[in-house]
Design a protein around this motif. Structure first.
Motif, PDB file in Angstrom:
ATOM      1  N   ARG A 234    -100.055 -28.017  44.531  1.00  0.00           N
ATOM      2  CA  ARG A 234     -98.734 -27.413  44.748  1.00  0.00           C
ATOM      3  C   ARG A 234     -98.707 -26.697  46.093  1.00  0.00           C
ATOM      4  O   ARG A 234     -97.755 -26.778  46.850  1.00  0.00           O
ATOM      5  CB  ARG A 234     -98.430 -26.386  43.642  1.00  0.00           C
ATOM      6  N   ILE A 275    -102.871 -30.856  27.836  1.00  0.00           N
ATOM      7  CA  ILE A 275    -102.104 -31.160  29.038  1.00  0.00           C
ATOM      8  C   ILE A 275    -102.773 -30.341  30.149  1.00  0.00           C
ATOM      9  O   ILE A 275    -103.403 -29.328  29.873  1.00  0.00           O
ATOM     10  CB  ILE A 275    -100.608 -30.781  28.867  1.00  0.00           C
ATOM     11  N   SER A 276    -102.658 -30.797  31.372  1.00  0.00           N
ATOM     12  CA  SER A 276    -103.294 -30.021  32.434  1.00  0.00           C
ATOM     13  C   SER A 276    -102.381 -28.860  32.837  1.00  0.00           C
ATOM     14  O   SER A 276    -101.214 -28.827  32.475  1.00  0.00           O
ATOM     15  CB  SER A 276    -103.616 -30.899  33.633  1.00  0.00           C
ATOM     16  N   GLN A 277    -102.942 -27.913  33.570  1.00  0.00           N
ATOM     17  CA  GLN A 277    -102.180 -26.709  33.903  1.00  0.00           C
ATOM     18  C   GLN A 277    -100.906 -27.017  34.698  1.00  0.00           C
ATOM     19  O   GLN A 277     -99.867 -26.462  34.440  1.00  0.00           O
ATOM     20  CB  GLN A 277    -103.051 -25.738  34.721  1.00  0.00           C
ATOM     21  N   TYR A 278    -101.025 -27.896  35.666  1.00  0.00           N
ATOM     22  CA  TYR A 278     -99.864 -28.177  36.494  1.00  0.00           C
ATOM     23  C   TYR A 278     -99.592 -29.667  36.571  1.00  0.00           C
ATOM     24  O   TYR A 278    -100.442 -30.447  37.018  1.00  0.00           O
ATOM     25  CB  TYR A 278    -100.078 -27.638  37.913  1.00  0.00           C
ATOM     26  N   VAL A 279     -98.427 -30.048  36.091  1.00  0.00           N
ATOM     27  CA  VAL A 279     -97.949 -31.403  36.341  1.00  0.00           C
ATOM     28  C   VAL A 279     -96.775 -31.239  37.296  1.00  0.00           C
ATOM     29  O   VAL A 279     -95.712 -30.760  36.918  1.00  0.00           O
ATOM     30  CB  VAL A 279     -97.497 -32.113  35.052  1.00  0.00           C
TER      31      VAL A 279
ATOM     32  N   THR B  84     -95.610 -24.944  27.775  1.00  0.00           N
ATOM     33  CA  THR B  84     -95.322 -25.274  29.175  1.00  0.00           C
ATOM     34  C   THR B  84     -94.009 -24.636  29.630  1.00  0.00           C
ATOM     35  O   THR B  84     -93.046 -24.591  28.865  1.00  0.00           O
ATOM     36  CB  THR B  84     -95.195 -26.814  29.292  1.00  0.00           C
ATOM     37  N   ALA B 138     -95.752 -26.078  34.259  1.00  0.00           N
ATOM     38  CA  ALA B 138     -96.891 -25.164  34.378  1.00  0.00           C
ATOM     39  C   ALA B 138     -97.314 -24.731  32.977  1.00  0.00           C
ATOM     40  O   ALA B 138     -96.500 -24.243  32.202  1.00  0.00           O
ATOM     41  CB  ALA B 138     -96.516 -23.958  35.219  1.00  0.00           C
ATOM     42  N   THR B 139     -98.570 -24.942  32.650  1.00  0.00           N
ATOM     43  CA  THR B 139     -99.072 -24.659  31.310  1.00  0.00           C
ATOM     44  C   THR B 139    -100.264 -23.723  31.422  1.00  0.00           C
ATOM     45  O   THR B 139    -101.325 -24.108  31.900  1.00  0.00           O
ATOM     46  CB  THR B 139     -99.490 -25.969  30.617  1.00  0.00           C
ATOM     47  N   GLY B 140    -100.051 -22.507  31.024  1.00  0.00           N
ATOM     48  CA  GLY B 140    -101.164 -21.555  31.077  1.00  0.00           C
ATOM     49  C   GLY B 140    -101.454 -21.108  32.493  1.00  0.00           C
ATOM     50  O   GLY B 140    -100.584 -21.066  33.348  1.00  0.00           O
TER      51      GLY B 140
END
Lengths: 771, 168
Positions: A234, A275-279, B84, B138-140
Motif C-alpha cells: 500500500r 484472509i490476509s491483512q491487506y487486500v 475486515t 484491511a483485516t486486523g
C-alpha cells in the motif's frame, strides 16, 4: 548453466541440509499445518477451488482479449499499459519510466539519485529488475521485510511467499548489527522489525517511484490486486506519485466478481490465514492525494479537497502517474503448450512448497531454479527460463502428490514435473552404449536417458531377472564390489539396503496352490459360513508384491478368500509407475495400454481389480487419465480399488470381520499411510478397517516417508531421503507395531527403526499358514 | 442483515486482537476522543450527526500526518466474517490516514456491516459502479513473520479499533 554432477549435487544437498534446512522446515511446515486447519474450517473449500480453477482456465483461454480489455480500462483511468516481450524489454521500459518521471518532476529527497521502492514481486525477481535499474543509476530498496533482509545480505529468495525463511532471527540480527551498527545491538524480532520499519520509511517517503507486483489484475476495471500482511505494498503504491505495477500476463482475470474466490482462498492456501491483512484493490491512478514530505507544511489535500473534482482542480489527482507492465517472457508460449499451460493458473501461494517434504528439507535454494522454487517451479522455470533451469531441481519432486490437494487451483503439479523430466531426458546427450542396461530396458525411450533412470524405469524387468536368479542375485547385491559398480553405473547409493528378491513370485505361489479354481473353492467355503457377497477379484501383483514383498500379496489373497471373495492373481504387465517416476512417458503410456488390455475382459465380466501398492493405484486413478482414452480410463478407474479400501467395502456390506485376525480391542498400532494413497483419500478406509478389527491405529502426519520410489536409492538424494524419513520414524517409533501401506514407506521405516514394518493387510489377514 | 452480524464481526475482531466499540451517533465524538492517542489526524466522517472531536486534525499537512500517532477514518463497509474493514482511496486522504499512524480507528455504520465476503463483494461492486474503484480490505493489524517471530505494526498500524455507529 552446466548441470551439476551427481556428487556435486550430493554435496550441495548436504550443505543445504546443514545450513538452511532447519529454518525452512520450521516455517514451511508451520504454514502447512495452518493450511490444513484453515482448509478444514472452510465449508465450501472444494467448490472454491473448482471455481478458482475454472476462472483461470477461462482467463488463460481468452488472454489476448483480456490484454485488450485491460489496456482500454487502464487508459480510461489515466494510466498506461505496456506489454513486455521479455526481461530486457520490461526492464528498459521501467528504467525509462523512472528517468522520465524524475526528469519531469525532479528527484524527490535529498539525494541526486533517482530512487525506487519496491514491494515484493517474484515477477521482478524473474526479470532481475533491481540489477537492471541499478545499472541505470537508479537506487532500489525492497520494502518487504524478508526481501529487504535478502537485499542487505545479497541473497536470493528461497520461498515464493516467505523469501527469507531460510535465515534465522539470530542471523538477521547479526547481519543488521554488522551492516548498520545501531547504537544498541538489535536482538528480538520486535527490535529488528522496528528498525526495518523506520529505516524503510525513510526510503519510502523519499522515493520517486513505487513498484509493486500484482496478485491479480481485473481486466475490465484495470484493478490491481495486492495481497500482503505488512502494508508495504500500500505504501509503495500510494506514497510516491508514480506507481509501476509489474505482472505476468497470466495474472489477468476478467471481472471484479472473478476476484472473490481468489481473495477468499489465497491466504488460506499460502499461510493458513483466513484472509490476509491487506487486500488492496487499486484502479490507479488512485484518488488518494500524493504526499510531498519535502513540503511538510503543505496540507496533503491542498485546501481540503473532498471530491474528485476539487482534487483534480488542485492538481493532486493529476500528478499521479501509473504504468501497468504486463510481462510475457515465455508465457504466451506456455499458453500454447498443452502440458505447461496449467502452470499459468498458479496464484503463487507457495502451498506446494509448504506441503513438500523435500522442500522443507533443502528449501528453495535446493528445490528451485533461477527464480521460482518448490513444486510448481518446474513449470515456471521451464516456461520462463528454459529447460536447463528446471532440470537442476526437477528430480527433487518425487511425485508424492501431496501438493495436489494443497493447490488452490487444482494444478496437477507432479504431472508437470513428470512432463518436464521427460523433456529433460530427451534433451540430454546419449550416454555410451551399455549392454547391461540396454539389455534390461526394453523401453520406448530414445537416447539421452541416464542408465539410472532406465534401470529404475524398467524395474519390473530387472526384478523378474533378479527373482529368477535369487538367492544368487541377493547375495551378489550384497557384495561390496557389486555395490560399488551399482553406485558408479546406476547411482544406487551403497548405504541403502536393496530389496531382497523371492525365488518364488506371488504369481507362481498362487498358481502352485491351485490358482483361481482353488481360490473359488476356498471362498465358497468361507461364504457358506457368512454373508454372501457376490464379487470376484483380480489382484494386481505389482513388481514389489510379486517379487519382493510376496507376504503382503499372500495376506491379501487369504484375507479376500476368508471374506468369501474368490481371487485370481494373473501375471499382469507393469503399471507404468516406475517409468513415470523417471519421466519416461512413452514407456508408461505403452504399459498403461497393456495393463488395460490385460484386465479389460475381467472388468467386462464384472470382476474388481484390487491393487496393493498405492503408487500403482495412483497411476491408474490419476495419471492414466493422461495415457488412456477417456472411456478406458474411467472404466479401469471406477473398477479398481486399494486393498484395504476394498476390505472396508466388504465389511460395510456385511462381511464378518471375525473371519480376520483381530486385535484385542485397543491394540496400539502406528500407521503410516502412503503419500499418493492420502491424496486419493484412501487413508481413512485403512484406519477404519484396523479399528473394526480391534486395533487402535494412530496415524502419522508426515507428508511423505522420503523414499518415494527410486528417489531414496539414488546416491545424490540418499541423505535427504534419510533426513525426511527420520522425521517420520521419530513419530512412530514408540509404537509396539508399525504398519505402512507403501513398499517404499515400509523399506524406509524398516531401515530407520530396524524392525519389521508390514503392510496393514498382513495384520488383518486370518491366522494360519500362508498357503 | 441478520441480528447477530455485528456480534459475528466482534468475534472475528477479537481473534485479531482488534477492539470493537458500539456507539450511538450522539456519543461518537466523545468516544473517539477517548480512544485516540494524540497527536491524531482524521478524515471527516460522512455520517449524519457525527463529527470528529476538535482535537483531531483534518486536512493534515505532510508533517502532521507523519507525526500522528492515531488516524481516524470512516470506512465504506465492513465484512463480519473475517473482521475486515473496507478503506477507500479518497481525495481527502483516507488511505494514508488509515495507513501511516501506528493506531487506526475505523468508523463504520452498523448498517454497513456485511455478513460475509460475498456480501462484501456485492458492496464492492456497487462502489465500483458508483465510481469508487480503489479499496483496501484491511483485516486486523499489519504483521510480519520475516524477523523470525510474528510481530505486529510493520508498515501499517499495529493497533486497530473499530467503532460501529448504532441506531442509524
Amino acid at each position: 548453466m552446466a548441470q551439476r554432477t551427481r556428487s556435486e549435487r550430493a554435496d550441495r544437498i548436504r550443505q543445504l541440509l546443514e545450513t538452511e534446512g532447519g529454518a525452512v522446515h520450521a516455517h514451511a511446515s508451520a504454514s502447512n499445518a495452518r493450511r490444513y486447519e484453515t482448509y478444514d474450517a472452510t465449508d465450501d473449500l472444494e467448490a472454491l477451488r473448482i471455481e478458482a480453477r475454472s476462472i483461470k482456465e477461462a482467463a488463460i483461454d481468452r488472454l489476448p482479449d483480456l490484454i485488450d480489455t485491460v489496456r482500454e480500462a487502464v487508459e480510461a483511468n489515466g494510466g498506461t499499459v505496456y506489454v513486455a516481450d521479455d526481461a530486457a524489454d520490461a526492464n528498459a521500459y521501467v528504467a525509462d519510466v523512472v528517468e522520465s518521471r524524475t526528469d519531469a518532476a525532479g528527484i524527490a529527497g535529498d539525494d541526486d539519485t533517482p530512487s525506487v521502492v519496491k514491494s515484493k514481486s517474484m515477477t521482478t525477481e524473474e526479470i532481475d529488475l533491481n540489477d537492471a535499474l541499478e545499472a541505470n543509476g537508479i537506487a532500489v530498496t525492497e520494502t518487504d521485510l524478508g526481501e529487504w533482509v535478502l537485499q542487505v545480505a545479497d541473497d536470493t529468495p528461497s520461498h515464493i511467499v516467505g523469501p527469507a525463511m531460510h535465515i534465522s532471527r539470530e542471523e538477521i540480527a547479526e547481519l543488521f548489527n554488522e551492516t548498520f551498527d545501531p547504537d544498541e545491538p538489535l536482538e528480538t524480532a520486535e527490535e529488528l522489525t522496528r528498525f526495518a520499519r523506520d529505516h524503510l520509511w525513510e526510503h519510502i517517503r523519499e522515493a520517486d517511484v513505487g513498484i509493486t507486483g500484482a496478485n491479480f489484475v481485473v481486466a475490465d476495471t484495470g484493478t490491481i490486486t495486492l495481497v500482503t500482511n505488512e502494508g508495504n505494498a500500500r505504501k509503495c503504491a500510494v506514497t510516491p506519485d508514480t506507481h509501476v505495477a509489474i505482472a505476468g500476463v497470466e495474472k489477468l482475470i476478467p471481472t471484479l466478481s472473478d476476484l472473490e474466490p481468489f481473495v477468499d482462498i489465497i491466504a488460506k492456501s499460502a499461510t493458513g490465514q483466513p484472509i490476509s491483512q491487506y487486500v488492496t484493490m487499486l484502479s490507479p491512478p488512485t484518488d488518494s492525494p500524493t504526499v510531498d514530505f519535502d513540503a511538510p507544511e503543505e496540507p496533503i489535500t491542498s485546501g481540503g479537497a473532498s471530491t474528485d473534482e476539487a482534487a483534480a482542480a488542485s492538481g493532486h489527482a493529476g500528478e499521479r502517474d501509473f504504468h501497468l507492465v504486463l510481462l510475457d517472457n515465455g508465457r504466451m508460449d506456455m499458453r500454447e503448450d498443452d502440458q505447461l499451460r496449467e502452470t499459468l493458473y498458479c496464484i503463487r501461494c507457495g502451498a506446494c512448497s509448504n506441503s513438500c517434504t523435500n522442500f522443507h528439507t533443502v528449501g528453495g535454494h535446493g528445490f528451485g531454479g533461477e527464480t521460482y522454487s518448490g513444486g510448481i517451479a518446474t513449470g515456471w522455470e521451464a516456461g520462463v527460463h528454459g529447460r536447463e533451469s528446471a532440470a537442476e531441481f526437477n528430480d527433487l519432486c518425487t511425485g508424492c502428490s501431496r501438493c495436489v490437494d494443497a493447490c488452490p487451483v487444482k494444478i496437477d503439479i507432479p504431472w508437470i514435473n513428470t512432463v518436464v523430466r521427460d523433456r529433460v531426458n530427451r534433451s540430454g546427450e546419449p550416454e555410451a552404449y551399455d549392454f547391461l542396461v540396454d539389455g534390461l530396458t526394453p523401453d520406448l525411450e530414445g537416447g539421452g536417458i541416464s542408465h539410472g533412470k532406465r534401470f529404475f524405469g524398467n524395474i519390473g524387468t530387472v526384478a523378474k531377472a533378479a527373482s529368477a536368479t535369487a538367492p544368487v542375485s541377493n547375495w551378489l547385491t550384497d557384495v561390496d564390489p557389486v555395490r560399488g559398480l551399482l553406485e558408479r553405473t546406476l547411482g544406487i547409493d551403497r548405504r541403502r539396503d536393496l530389496p531382497s528378491f523371492e525365488r518364488t513370485s506371488l504369481v507362481d505361489w498362487f498358481r502352485s496352490r491351485g490358482g483361481a479354481d482353488a481360490s473359488k473353492r476356498r471362498a465358497d467355503r468361507a461364504r457358506s459360513r457368512g454373508a454372501a457377497i457376490d464379487r470376484e477379484v483380480v489382484l494386481y501383483a505389482d513388481v514389489y508384491t510379486n517379487y519382493v514383498d510376496t507376504d503382503r500379496g499372500k495376506a491379501a489373497v487369504r484375507t479376500l478368500e476368508s471374506l468369501g471373495i474368490p481371487v485370481n492373481v494373473p501375471d499382469l504387465p507393469e503399471s507404468g509407475r516406475a517409468a513415470l517416476s523417471q519421466g519416461m512417458i512413452a514407456t508408461a503410456d505403452r504399459q498403461a495400454s497393456r495393463l488395460y488390455a490385460a484386465v479389460a475382459e475381467d472388468i467386462d465380466a464384472g470382476r474388481d481389480v484390487v491393487v496393493i501398492e498405492p503408487s500403482d493405484l495412483a497411476a491408474i486413478h490419476r495419471e492414466y487419465e493422461r495415457l488412456l482414452p477417456e472411456e478406458s480410463f474411467e472404466r479401469l478407474r471406477s473398477n479398481s480399488y486399494e486393498i484395504c479400501e476394498y476390505v472396508y467395502g466388504l465389511l460395510e456390506n456385511g462381511a464378518d470381520p471375525a473371519a480376520l485376525s483381530t486385535g484385542d480391542g485397543d491394540e496400539p498400532v502406528a500407521y503410516h499411510s502412503h503419500c499418493q494413497q492420502r491424496t486419493l483419500d484412501l487413508e481413512a478406509p485403512t484406519v477404519a478397517v484396523l479399528e473394526r478389527c480391534g486395533y487402535a491405529p494412530d496415524t502419522s502426519d508426515a507428508e511423505c516417508c522420503g523414499m518415494a520410489g527410486s528417489f531414496g536409492y539414488k546416491r545424490e538424494y540418499y541423505e535427504l531421503s534419510m533426513e525426511v524419513g527420520e522425521r517420520l520414524a521419530t513419530q512412530v517409533e514408540g509404537a509396539p507395531t508399525v504398519v505402512a501401506s507403501g513398499t517404499s514407506c515400509g523399506d524406509q521405516l524398516e531401515t530407520l527403526l530396524e524392525r519389521d514394518v508390514p503392510h496393514p493387510i498382513e495384520l488383518l489377514a486370518p491366522d494360519g499358514s500362508p498357503t | 442483515m441478520t441480528v447477530d452480524t455485528v456480534g459475528r464481526f466482534e468475534r472475528a475482531l477479537e481473534g485479531l486482537e482488534v477492539g470493537l466499540e458500539r456507539v450511538a451517533a450522539a456519543d461518537a465524538s466523545e468516544r473517539i476522543e477517548r480512544i485516540v492517542q494524540e497527536p491524531a489526524v482524521g478524515v471527516a466522517l460522512p455520517f449524519d450527526g457525527v463529527t470528529l472531536p476538535e482535537s483531531i486534525t483534518t486536512e493534515p499537512t505532510a508533517a502532521e500526518l507523519e507525526a500522528a500517532r492515531t488516524g481516524v477514518t470512516p470506512v465504506g463497509f465492513a465484512i463480519a466474517e473475517y473482521g475486515t474493514v473496507a478503506v477507500e482511496s479518497t481525495p481527502d486522504g483516507a488511505e494514508p490516514v488509515a495507513l501511516y499512524p501506528e493506531r487506526h480507528v475505523a468508523v463504520v455504520a452498523e448498517s454497513d456491516v456485511m455478513s460475509d465476503l460475498s456480501a462484501g463483494f456485492d458492496r464492492l461492486a456497487d462502489g465500483f459502479d458508483a465510481g469508487r474503484d480503489s479499496v483496501v480490505f484491511a483485516t486486523g493489524r499489519s504483521a510480519t513473520g520475516d524477523m523470525g517471530e510474528l510481530v505486529h505494526g510493520v508498515h501499517g498500524p499495529g493497533d486497530v479499533t473499530v467503532i460501529v455507529l448504532e441506531g442509524r
